[in-house]
Design a protein around this motif. Sequence first.
Motif, PDB file in Angstrom:
ATOM      1  N   UNK A   1       0.852  -1.201  -0.013  1.00  0.00           N
ATOM      2  CA  UNK A   1       0.096   0.062  -0.082  1.00  0.00           C
ATOM      3  C   UNK A   1       0.909   1.035  -0.092  1.00  0.00           C
ATOM      4  N   UNK A   2       0.310   2.358  -0.457  1.00  0.00           N
ATOM      5  CA  UNK A   2       0.962   3.652  -0.569  1.00  0.00           C
ATOM      6  C   UNK A   2       0.077   4.639  -0.375  1.00  0.00           C
ATOM      7  N   UNK A   3       0.321   5.478   0.677  1.00  0.00           N
ATOM      8  CA  UNK A   3      -0.416   6.822   0.952  1.00  0.00           C
ATOM      9  C   UNK A   3       0.034   8.204  -0.018  1.00  0.00           C
ATOM     10  N   UNK A   4      -0.502   8.167  -1.342  1.00  0.00           N
ATOM     11  CA  UNK A   4       0.032   8.858  -2.384  1.00  0.00           C
ATOM     12  C   UNK A   4      -0.489  10.482  -2.240  1.00  0.00           C
ATOM     13  N   UNK A   5       0.578  11.221  -2.568  1.00  0.00           N
ATOM     14  CA  UNK A   5       0.305  12.617  -3.107  1.00  0.00           C
ATOM     15  C   UNK A   5      -0.366  12.681  -4.211  1.00  0.00           C
ATOM     16  N   UNK A   6      -1.009  13.823  -4.516  1.00  0.00           N
ATOM     17  CA  UNK A   6      -1.763  14.070  -5.952  1.00  0.00           C
ATOM     18  C   UNK A   6      -0.754  13.742  -7.010  1.00  0.00           C
ATOM     19  N   UNK A   7       0.413  14.353  -6.755  1.00  0.00           N
ATOM     20  CA  UNK A   7       1.536  14.198  -7.907  1.00  0.00           C
ATOM     21  C   UNK A   7       1.936  12.907  -8.149  1.00  0.00           C
TER      22      UNK A   7
ATOM     23  N   UNK B   1       0.710   3.712 -12.323  1.00  0.00           N
ATOM     24  CA  UNK B   1       1.330   2.890 -13.784  1.00  0.00           C
ATOM     25  C   UNK B   1       2.116   1.822 -13.320  1.00  0.00           C
ATOM     26  N   UNK B   2       2.177   1.790 -12.021  1.00  0.00           N
ATOM     27  CA  UNK B   2       3.042   0.488 -11.385  1.00  0.00           C
ATOM     28  C   UNK B   2       2.171  -0.449 -10.795  1.00  0.00           C
ATOM     29  N   UNK B   3       0.729  -0.384 -11.061  1.00  0.00           N
ATOM     30  CA  UNK B   3       0.128  -1.206 -10.853  1.00  0.00           C
ATOM     31  C   UNK B   3      -0.821  -1.086  -9.661  1.00  0.00           C
ATOM     32  N   UNK B   4      -0.783   0.083  -8.746  1.00  0.00           N
ATOM     33  CA  UNK B   4      -1.265   0.076  -7.629  1.00  0.00           C
ATOM     34  C   UNK B   4      -2.875   0.760  -8.087  1.00  0.00           C
ATOM     35  N   UNK B   5      -3.741   0.219  -7.353  1.00  0.00           N
ATOM     36  CA  UNK B   5      -5.312   0.967  -7.691  1.00  0.00           C
ATOM     37  C   UNK B   5      -6.107   1.082  -6.246  1.00  0.00           C
ATOM     38  N   UNK B   6      -7.172   1.313  -6.513  1.00  0.00           N
ATOM     39  CA  UNK B   6      -8.012   1.675  -5.193  1.00  0.00           C
ATOM     40  C   UNK B   6      -8.626   0.417  -4.545  1.00  0.00           C
ATOM     41  N   UNK B   7      -8.458   0.366  -3.397  1.00  0.00           N
ATOM     42  CA  UNK B   7      -8.979  -0.888  -2.425  1.00  0.00           C
ATOM     43  C   UNK B   7     -10.246  -0.571  -1.811  1.00  0.00           C
ATOM     44  N   UNK B   8     -11.335  -0.990  -2.160  1.00  0.00           N
ATOM     45  CA  UNK B   8     -12.544  -0.745  -1.553  1.00  0.00           C
ATOM     46  C   UNK B   8     -12.587  -0.532  -0.169  1.00  0.00           C
ATOM     47  N   UNK B   9     -12.224  -1.599   0.491  1.00  0.00           N
ATOM     48  CA  UNK B   9     -12.064  -1.478   1.929  1.00  0.00           C
ATOM     49  C   UNK B   9     -10.910  -1.116   2.681  1.00  0.00           C
ATOM     50  N   UNK B  10     -10.172  -0.527   2.127  1.00  0.00           N
ATOM     51  CA  UNK B  10      -8.967   0.126   2.850  1.00  0.00           C
ATOM     52  C   UNK B  10      -9.476   1.308   3.405  1.00  0.00           C
ATOM     53  N   UNK B  11      -9.364   1.233   4.974  1.00  0.00           N
ATOM     54  CA  UNK B  11      -9.924   2.596   5.651  1.00  0.00           C
ATOM     55  C   UNK B  11      -8.735   2.986   6.364  1.00  0.00           C
ATOM     56  N   UNK B  12      -8.812   4.226   6.854  1.00  0.00           N
ATOM     57  CA  UNK B  12      -7.919   4.976   7.548  1.00  0.00           C
ATOM     58  C   UNK B  12      -8.548   5.606   8.824  1.00  0.00           C
TER      59      UNK B  12
END
Length: 156
Positions: free
Chosen positions: A127-133, A140-151
């Motif tokens: 997982x990664x907590x990304x900046x907008x940038x 592009x490297x294969x990360x996507x949204x995870x429906x139930x990943x909550x914080x």
Amino acid sequence: MDDVVIRASRPEDMPTVADLRWRWSVDEDGRGPTATPDEYREAMSSFAAEHADSHRCVVAERDGEVLGMAWLALNARPPVPHRPRGRVAAELQSVYVHPDLRGAGVAKDLVAALLDVADEAGAERVVVHSSVVGETLYRRLGFGDARLLLQRPPED
């Protein structure tokens, strides 16, 4: 950039890694430090030494100078019946490239190196907590949204 080497960090890199993080947080983002640069360098060096089993740092080096960094935290998870020897999850952290190298694919190479480390460790997910940038790079490297990943706390 053909003259940039991505490699595992060494203990002697940690003061420079600290300087990169200082530049990012203090100089670029304007956060007020609560330590001196020397104290922060010592804190980064101590952190790396104390967490060598759970955290990996890779650096981007050009002409002997460290100009980029990225960290991966490996988190042990309890075993489950179908994986009784234990499990690992990973979190990509603190990806930063000096402005002189931005736009040349260095961040991509840093992240790719750590994804290899995660794969070698058998990580179930990264997982990664990304900046907008950074979002485009991670997608592009294969990360996507995870429906139930909550914080906690939620951001929105």
